[in-house]
Motif scaffolding. Structure first.
Motif, PDB file in Angstrom:
ATOM      1  N   UNK A   1      -5.476  -6.702 -18.757  1.00  0.00           N
ATOM      2  CA  UNK A   1      -4.212  -6.288 -19.345  1.00  0.00           C
ATOM      3  C   UNK A   1      -4.388  -5.852 -20.795  1.00  0.00           C
ATOM      4  N   UNK A   2      -3.873  -4.647 -21.119  1.00  0.00           N
ATOM      5  CA  UNK A   2      -3.961  -4.144 -22.479  1.00  0.00           C
ATOM      6  C   UNK A   2      -2.946  -4.820 -23.397  1.00  0.00           C
ATOM      7  N   UNK A   3      -1.891  -5.387 -22.836  1.00  0.00           N
ATOM      8  CA  UNK A   3      -0.929  -6.153 -23.614  1.00  0.00           C
ATOM      9  C   UNK A   3      -1.460  -7.583 -23.726  1.00  0.00           C
ATOM     10  N   UNK A   4      -2.374  -7.787 -24.682  1.00  0.00           N
ATOM     11  CA  UNK A   4      -3.085  -9.055 -24.778  1.00  0.00           C
ATOM     12  C   UNK A   4      -2.143 -10.217 -25.044  1.00  0.00           C
ATOM     13  N   UNK A   5      -1.111  -9.991 -25.823  1.00  0.00           N
ATOM     14  CA  UNK A   5      -0.175 -11.067 -26.144  1.00  0.00           C
ATOM     15  C   UNK A   5       0.497 -11.601 -24.881  1.00  0.00           C
ATOM     16  N   UNK A   6       1.009 -10.688 -24.056  1.00  0.00           N
ATOM     17  CA  UNK A   6       1.660 -11.089 -22.806  1.00  0.00           C
ATOM     18  C   UNK A   6       0.667 -11.764 -21.857  1.00  0.00           C
ATOM     19  N   UNK A   7      -0.537 -11.204 -21.768  1.00  0.00           N
ATOM     20  CA  UNK A   7      -1.541 -11.763 -20.864  1.00  0.00           C
ATOM     21  C   UNK A   7      -1.895 -13.195 -21.254  1.00  0.00           C
ATOM     22  N   UNK A   8      -2.092 -13.433 -22.548  1.00  0.00           N
ATOM     23  CA  UNK A   8      -2.475 -14.768 -23.002  1.00  0.00           C
ATOM     24  C   UNK A   8      -1.321 -15.764 -22.869  1.00  0.00           C
ATOM     25  N   UNK A   9      -0.102 -15.277 -22.940  1.00  0.00           N
ATOM     26  CA  UNK A   9       1.055 -16.162 -22.779  1.00  0.00           C
ATOM     27  C   UNK A   9       1.100 -16.784 -21.384  1.00  0.00           C
ATOM     28  N   UNK A  10       0.660 -16.053 -20.364  1.00  0.00           N
ATOM     29  CA  UNK A  10       0.760 -16.576 -18.993  1.00  0.00           C
ATOM     30  C   UNK A  10      -0.575 -17.083 -18.447  1.00  0.00           C
ATOM     31  N   UNK A  11      -1.678 -16.802 -19.130  1.00  0.00           N
ATOM     32  CA  UNK A  11      -2.999 -17.148 -18.603  1.00  0.00           C
ATOM     33  C   UNK A  11      -3.334 -18.621 -18.832  1.00  0.00           C
ATOM     34  N   UNK A  12      -3.917 -19.231 -17.818  1.00  0.00           N
ATOM     35  CA  UNK A  12      -4.468 -20.569 -18.012  1.00  0.00           C
ATOM     36  C   UNK A  12      -5.724 -20.495 -18.877  1.00  0.00           C
TER      37      UNK A  12
END
Length: 236
Positions: free
Chosen positions: A193-204
């Motif tokens: 995901x290029x939207x790193x902020x969103x990806x890290x918000x949901x990633x374990x």
């Protein structure tokens, strides 16, 4: 328990080495994100796991079995399903026909119908447009269809490549909410995901790639709080 184990993966495009010994794993029930700049090797990693690119070195083990001699088509049958960057829909086919294409390797009619109903439950907009030609959908609707098609393969590992790319903010939030719902149903997710902020918000957990190398790893929360990551990828 690891669903996917990747060890020392090296991949070339001609004479250019794209991956420099990538090692990662995805455990049961996890969302794992791969973040990095363009050209870092994120899509190449997914394509290698899918079997679309053959590695020159390294191992890929899925549910305890080596994929060394397993074709891309057979990997889908084993449960490795990818929603590709750019969606890659059958633009002249209807929404429903695109979804059935996701189940091309299956023969369990009752199960296919159940999963079709589930996709329409996740994406009510697709049900509204069931007979519409896929190429006439909006960008957000096409992304929903691409994910729905992957779900029709009955994934044991769902790989998503840039699901929010080019979407309006309202669709971006919808897509990430759906990813969380899919994961909550028991499907592990490997997310590029290029939207790193969103990806890290949901990633374990997450891995940071730079020029084919993993340079940092940690939980999504840890990387969100990292000053280096914030400066490089979060626009801070």
């Amino acid at each position: 328990m690891a669903v996917l184990e990747v060890e020392g993966l090296q991949t070339y495009y001609g004479r250019v080495r794209a991956l420099h010994g990538i090692t990662l794993h995805v455990d049961a029930g996890e969302i794992v994100a791969l973040i990095g700049s363009n050209g870092a090797g994120k899509t190449t990693t997914l394509r290698t796991i899918s079997g679309l690119i053959r590695p020159t070195e390294g191992t890929i083990v899925f549910n305890g079995r080596s994929l060394a001699d397993v074709t891309a088509a057979a990997r889908v049958g084993q449960g490795i399903c990818q929603s590709p960057e750019g969606r890659r829909l059958f633009a002249r086919m209807t929404v429903t026909d695109n979804l059935f294409m996701g189940a091309y390797a299956r023969s369990d009619k009752a199960g296919i119908q159940k999963d079709l109903d589930r996709v329409y439950e996740l994406f009510p907009r697709l049900k509204e447009r069931a007979t519409q030609i896929a190429g006439t959908l909006s960008g957000g609707e096409q992304q929903m269809l691409a994910i729905g098609r992957a779900l029709m393969s009955k994934p044991k590992l769902l790989m998503l490549d840039e699901p929010s790319l080019g979407l309006a903010p309202i669709f971006i939030q919808t897509i990430f909410d759906i990813v969380l719902e899919i994961n909550a149903s028991g499907v592990p997710v490997l997310l590029v995901e290029q939207n790193a902020n969103k990806a890290l918000e949901i990633a374990h957990r997450a891995y940071v790639l730079e020029t084919g190398n993993i340079v940092k790893t940690g939980t999504g929360g840890e990387l969100l709080e990292s000053e280096d990551i914030a400066k490089a990828y979060l626009g801070m």
